[in-house]
Write a protein that holds these residues in place. Structure first.
Motif, mmCIF file in Angstrom:
data_model
loop_
_atom_site.group_PDB
_atom_site.id
_atom_site.type_symbol
_atom_site.label_atom_id
_atom_site.label_comp_id
_atom_site.label_asym_id
_atom_site.label_seq_id
_atom_site.Cartn_x
_atom_site.Cartn_y
_atom_site.Cartn_z
ATOM 1 N N TYR A 54 0.783 -1.236 0.000
ATOM 2 C CA TYR A 54 0.000 0.000 0.000
ATOM 3 C C TYR A 54 0.818 1.291 0.000
ATOM 4 O O TYR A 54 0.263 2.372 -0.247
ATOM 5 C CB TYR A 54 -0.933 0.013 1.210
ATOM 6 N N ARG A 59 4.067 9.384 -2.033
ATOM 7 C CA ARG A 59 2.905 10.269 -1.947
ATOM 8 C C ARG A 59 2.696 10.762 -0.512
ATOM 9 O O ARG A 59 2.673 9.955 0.425
ATOM 10 C CB ARG A 59 1.672 9.496 -2.418
ATOM 11 N N ARG A 61 0.884 11.672 2.849
ATOM 12 C CA ARG A 61 -0.338 11.151 3.471
ATOM 13 C C ARG A 61 -0.568 11.837 4.809
ATOM 14 O O ARG A 61 0.368 12.325 5.445
ATOM 15 C CB ARG A 61 -0.218 9.635 3.673
ATOM 16 N N ASN A 119 -7.101 0.420 -1.011
ATOM 17 C CA ASN A 119 -6.173 1.102 -1.910
ATOM 18 C C ASN A 119 -6.353 2.613 -1.852
ATOM 19 O O ASN A 119 -5.369 3.357 -1.774
ATOM 20 C CB ASN A 119 -6.366 0.605 -3.353
ATOM 21 N N ALA A 123 -3.806 5.179 0.308
ATOM 22 C CA ALA A 123 -3.133 6.160 -0.547
ATOM 23 C C ALA A 123 -3.210 7.558 0.050
ATOM 24 O O ALA A 123 -2.416 8.438 -0.296
ATOM 25 C CB ALA A 123 -3.744 6.157 -1.945
#
Length: 238
Positions: A54, A59, A61, A119, A123
């Motif tokens: 995952y 990215r 978060r 997912n 993300a």
């Protein structure tokens, strides 16, 4: 490692650092450290599979922070708020018999599903804890029971620098600091808010009722609380 690391790499490195952690606690209190305990190899296998599935990207978060891992839950599996059966289905790693399903995980599983599934949720978020290691205390009957870092004044005094340090290190995951979600709208939120006043880790902290409080004492209001979680996670009602 050349170049930027992934979020998965940073979280797993943080766990490896926790494996080397020793803490001074008052008499009658004990740390449960899944990353150095008797199941550490299984925990490493599960967490590696989960985070690479995952979080194998860079990215940013937002953090969702509980107080501390339950002794029969995350303090055993190493993955915050995920019970054994869900982890087994998600990672393909056999975790049967070393953790039990928890009502908290069930409530959050429902919220995550309604958010758009694992997912999409993972993300956008990293789930963790203000105190990332499990704590237990021995009660008057000599039985070990779950304990939160804020339940005892001396315990909190001894843990304070560790808590602030690990919060700082969790920002290095690549965290979006615009907002943090605090699971536990009472003492966990109060402590995190006080620390944040001095450290300015996050621009804003949003308190959410603990799933255990919801499932044990307010089961008839689960839908209301689930909608509150979803609204907060989607950035609504600010």
């Amino acid at each position: 490692m050349n170049g930027r690391t992934t979020v998965a790499h940073r979280i797993l490195q943080f766990n490896e650092e926790l494996a080397e952690t020793t803490l001074e606690l008052p008499p009658g209190f004990t740390v449960i450290n899944p990353f150095s305990g008797p199941q550490k190899e299984r925990v490493r296998e599960v967490t590696t599979a989960f985070y690479h599935k995952y979080y194998d990207d860079d990215r940013p978060r937002r953090l969702v922070l509980g107080s501390s891992p339950a002794r029969r839950g995350t303090a055993v599996t190493g993955v915050p708020f995920e019970d054994a059966k869900l982890l087994e289905s998600e990672t393909g790693v056999d975790v049967d018999g070393y953790a039990v399903s928890r009502p908290s995980a069930g409530f959050l599983h429902d919220v995550i599903s309604r958010y758009g599934g694992r997912n999409k949720f993972y993300a956008d978020f990293v789930m963790s804890f203000v105190c990332p290691l499990g704590l237990v205390r021995t009660n008057a009957k000599g039985k070990e029971v779950n304990c939160n870092y804020y339940e005892n004044k001396r315990l909190l005094e001894l843990l304070h620098s560790f808590l602030v340090d690990t919060l700082q290190r969790q920002l290095a995951f690549g965290t979006d600091i615009s907002v943090c979600y605090c699971i536990g709208s009472g003492e966990n939120f109060a402590f995190l808010s006080k620390v944040n006043e001095g450290q300015r880790f996050f621009q804003r902290i949003v308190p959410l009722e603990h799933p255990r409080f919801i499932t044990q004492y307010n089961r008839d209001r689960e839908e209301e609380f689930a909608e509150k979680y979803l609204s907060a996670f989607r950035g609504q009602g600010d």
